[in-house]
Design a protein around this motif. Structure first.
Motif, PDB file in Angstrom:
ATOM      1  N   HIS A   1       0.866  -1.180   0.000  1.00 22.08           N
ATOM      2  CA  HIS A   1       0.000   0.000   0.000  1.00 22.08           C
ATOM      3  C   HIS A   1       0.901   1.228   0.000  1.00 22.08           C
ATOM      4  CE1 HIS A   1      -3.448  -2.574   1.275  1.00 22.08           C
ATOM      5  NE2 HIS A   1      -2.492  -3.225   1.898  1.00 22.08           N
ATOM      6  N   THR A   2       0.604   2.149  -0.877  1.00 23.93           N
ATOM      7  CA  THR A   2       1.402   3.370  -0.981  1.00 23.93           C
ATOM      8  C   THR A   2       0.597   4.542  -0.454  1.00 23.93           C
ATOM      9  OG1 THR A   2       2.522   2.493  -2.937  1.00 23.93           O
ATOM     10  CG2 THR A   2       2.723   4.855  -2.514  1.00 23.93           C
ATOM     11  N   ALA A   3       1.144   5.237   0.543  1.00 25.01           N
ATOM     12  CA  ALA A   3       0.477   6.397   1.131  1.00 25.01           C
ATOM     13  C   ALA A   3       0.629   7.611   0.211  1.00 25.01           C
ATOM     14  CB  ALA A   3       1.068   6.687   2.504  1.00 25.01           C
ATOM     15  N   PRO A   4      -0.202   8.645   0.411  1.00 24.99           N
ATOM     16  CA  PRO A   4      -0.086   9.846  -0.444  1.00 24.99           C
ATOM     17  C   PRO A   4       1.285  10.499  -0.379  1.00 24.99           C
ATOM     18  CG  PRO A   4      -2.176   9.842   0.720  1.00 24.99           C
ATOM     19  CD  PRO A   4      -1.394   8.704   1.271  1.00 24.99           C
ATOM     20  N   ASP A   5       2.007  10.375   0.749  1.00 26.76           N
ATOM     21  CA  ASP A   5       3.334  10.987   0.845  1.00 26.76           C
ATOM     22  C   ASP A   5       4.429  10.093   0.279  1.00 26.76           C
ATOM     23  OD1 ASP A   5       3.307   9.023   2.720  1.00 26.76           O
ATOM     24  OD2 ASP A   5       3.781  10.292   4.441  1.00 26.76           O
TER      25      ASP A   5
END
Length: 588
Positions: free
Chosen positions: A39-43
């Motif tokens: 999962h890739t966070a917005p940051d």
């Protein structure tokens, strides 16, 4: 989070055919899977998570079959905003944990700890195979990497797949931080339980002022506070025991942050001569903080004045009585009223606070998730027990002749009238079985009493015959006398200074012979047993016979006894330096 930010790195699923195994009430494993995704966070920070699940094939008592997937193990690897890499692991929920690991653990990974991640992935990659190894044929449903591979070769193919997964996870997470760069004030640091050990307070700290501000806040910083933290840290470095890298004592003092003047905390730290490990988990620290927030400041001051190691054990026991996040056992909101009613001055420390908390009535309040789980478990358990009772009823009626009773089905068993009739039959049948068992036991006890009486009569008859043979026999200056009552044994024990008086319960079954001199004083006592013969041959103060009578006189007494057919036991005492008879003898 959008679906575009999720990506599955590996998903392997194994299933058994429906006809390979029959479902049971307790459930059987008919499949397993290993799934790893990112999962890739917005940051831009990446989180990698993985789960090992089992497919449970279960049957209710009614015969209805259902399946569900149950997570057995899970992990997550993420990079925090502080640029640290945290590995959280949930181990096997069935209790068979790897190397006795705790159920949940959270560790920090630093450069050089890559092998820990690799070992975890290898263990999770092999976990789906273990419950299905006894079966010869297993279908590979998911995992393009294993398509076309026979079940017997799956285990060998998993090794390169897990190695590629490990490399991909390390690439996505990025370089692991260097411990010596992120924690310059600590000479050594343990990545296991970094927050629990207090080491997280030293993150990027160039001086002890920064550490003090991280623990207690910038507005509460005082120079003496930083000096005490420095002293405790240096004490930690000089400690060579297994807790030499533990600064969790800061977690204890942090519990009082904002509740008491900072000078009180500084003074308590000054009285703490050496560093003490604080064996409180994260959940226990949260409960302890909630407890202290409801305690008046003077009471907290008295707790700070007491030794740290002592108070930690007391508070740990106290918070255990409060419950946990899933089940609340006591309502802490009642504590201020109890303190007010009792009076602050009467609570002199942690022990008094524990006593007061335990006086709060126990009220079990479950959260929704636990209540729903317990409800499901109770329903399935009650059905399983009812099914066992129905099967027991059917077995018992088939074994009885002359009883025209219908066999029970699940639908019939749920009928209250039929269940009442069946319960009455089972109770009556078990009562009959108990009556038969009771009769058998009574007959067995009667036989035992008769056999015991026969043995006692045989021993008593032997004792009478032996007494008639030995009583009054003269051997030179000595005379043999057989004790016939407890008074005689008591008198002999007093003269010989031994414990022969304690054998009065054997009178009439064993023979006790005293060797008396011309003045009527006992010089030697002899115990003769029906089965074993001579057991004891002792004089004053339990001395050997040759010391009490002399070797010739003692030998004369022994020969007189063995001549009548009395044997000598293999473990007889008091016969040192005496010649035992060469011929085999038997008791008369």
């Amino acid at each position: 989070m959008s679906e575009n930010n999720k990506r599955v790195l590996l998903h392997i699923k194994f299933l058994l055919d429906n006809d390979q195994v029959e479902p049971t009430v307790n459930g059987v494993i008919t499949g397993s899977s290993f799934r790893c995704a990112t999962h890739t966070a917005p940051d831009g920070r990446v989180t990698v998570s993985g789960t090992v699940s089992h497919r449970i094939h279960r049957m209710r008592a009614s015969g209805k079959v259902f399946r569900y997937w149950q997570i057995q193990q899970a992990f997550s690897l993420l990079r925090t905003k502080a640029d640290l890499v945290v590995l959280r692991v949930r181990n096997d929920v069935s209790g068979r944990r790897h190397n006795n690991a705790p159920l949940f653990s959270a560790d920090h990974l630093f450069s050089g700890n890559e092998r820990r991640l690799g070992g975890l992935l290898r263990r999770l990659g092999q976990a789906p195979l273990a419950p299905l190894l006894p079966y010869e044929s297993v279908r590979v449903v998911g995992g393009s990497e294993l398509q076309g591979v026979e079940w017997g070769g799956i285990e060998a193919q998993m090794t390169p797949i897990i190695q590629n997964l490990n490399n991909e996870v390390l690439r996505l997470i990025g370089d692991l931080p260097l411990a010596e760069e992120r924690f310059p004030l600590l000479k050594t640091i343990s990545p296991y339980g970094l927050a629990h050990s207090g080491g997280v307070h030293y993150l990027d700290a160039e001086d002890y002022k920064t550490v003090a501000e991280a623990v207690f806040g910038k507005t509460r910083y005082r120079k003496p506070l930083a000096r005490e933290i420095q002293r405790l840290t240096e004490t930690m470095h000089s400690n060579r025991e297994r807790h030499s890298r533990d600064m969790s004592v800061l977690n204890w003092f942090r519990l009082f942050r904002g509740l008491v003047p900072i000078d009180w905390i500084t003074e308590s730290m000054r009285r703490t001569e050496t560093n003490h490990p604080i064996l409180l988990t994260s959940a226990e620290l949260v409960q302890a903080r909630a407890l202290f927030r409801r305690v008046p400041q003077p009471v907290l001051g008295r707790i700070l004045a007491e030794p740290v190691a002592q108070n930690v054990r007391i508070i740990k026991d106290t918070v255990h009585g409060l419950g946990n996040i899933r089940m609340q056992l006591r309502n802490l909101d009642l504590l201020p009223e109890l303190i007010k009613a009792r009076g602050q001055r009467r609570i002199r420390g942690a022990r008094g606070l524990e006593t007061l908390v335990r006086s709060i009535p126990v009220t079990q309040v479950e959260n929704r998730s636990l209540a729903r789980s317990n409800q499901t478990i109770n329903v399935l358990s009650s059905e399983a027990y009812a099914l066992y009772e129905m099967q027991s009823y059917n077995r018992q009626i088939t074994q009885l002749e002359g009883r025209d009773l219908p066999a029970a089905t699940w639908e019939l068993w749920k009928d209250p009238e039929f269940r009442k009739t069946a319960d009455e039959f089972l109770i009556e049948h078990r009562r009959e079985l108990m009556t038969a068992e009771q009769r058998r036991r009574e007959e067995q006890a009667k036989r035992y009493r008769q056999e015991r009486l026969a043995r006692e009569q045989a021993r008593a008859a032997w004792a009478v015959r032996t007494t008639e043979k030995l009583d009054g026999v003269r051997l030179g200056e000595y005379r043999l006398v057989v004790a016939r009552n407890s008074d005689t044994l008591t008198r002999w024990g007093s003269q010989l200074n031994n414990c022969i008086a304690g054998y009065e319960h054997k009178l009439g079954f064993d023979v006790f012979v005293g060797v008396l001199d011309g003045d009527g004083r006992v010089r030697l006592n002899i115990e003769i047993n029906h089965e074993n013969g001579i057991m004891q041959f002792l004089g004053t103060n339990n001395r050997d016979a040759f010391e009490a009578l002399g070797e010739d006189s003692a030998q004369q007494v022994l020969d007189a006894l063995t001549y009548t057919g009395i044997p000598v036991d293999e473990y007889a005492i008091g016969l040192e330096q005496l010649t035992l008879p060469a011929r085999d003898t038997v008791a008369v």
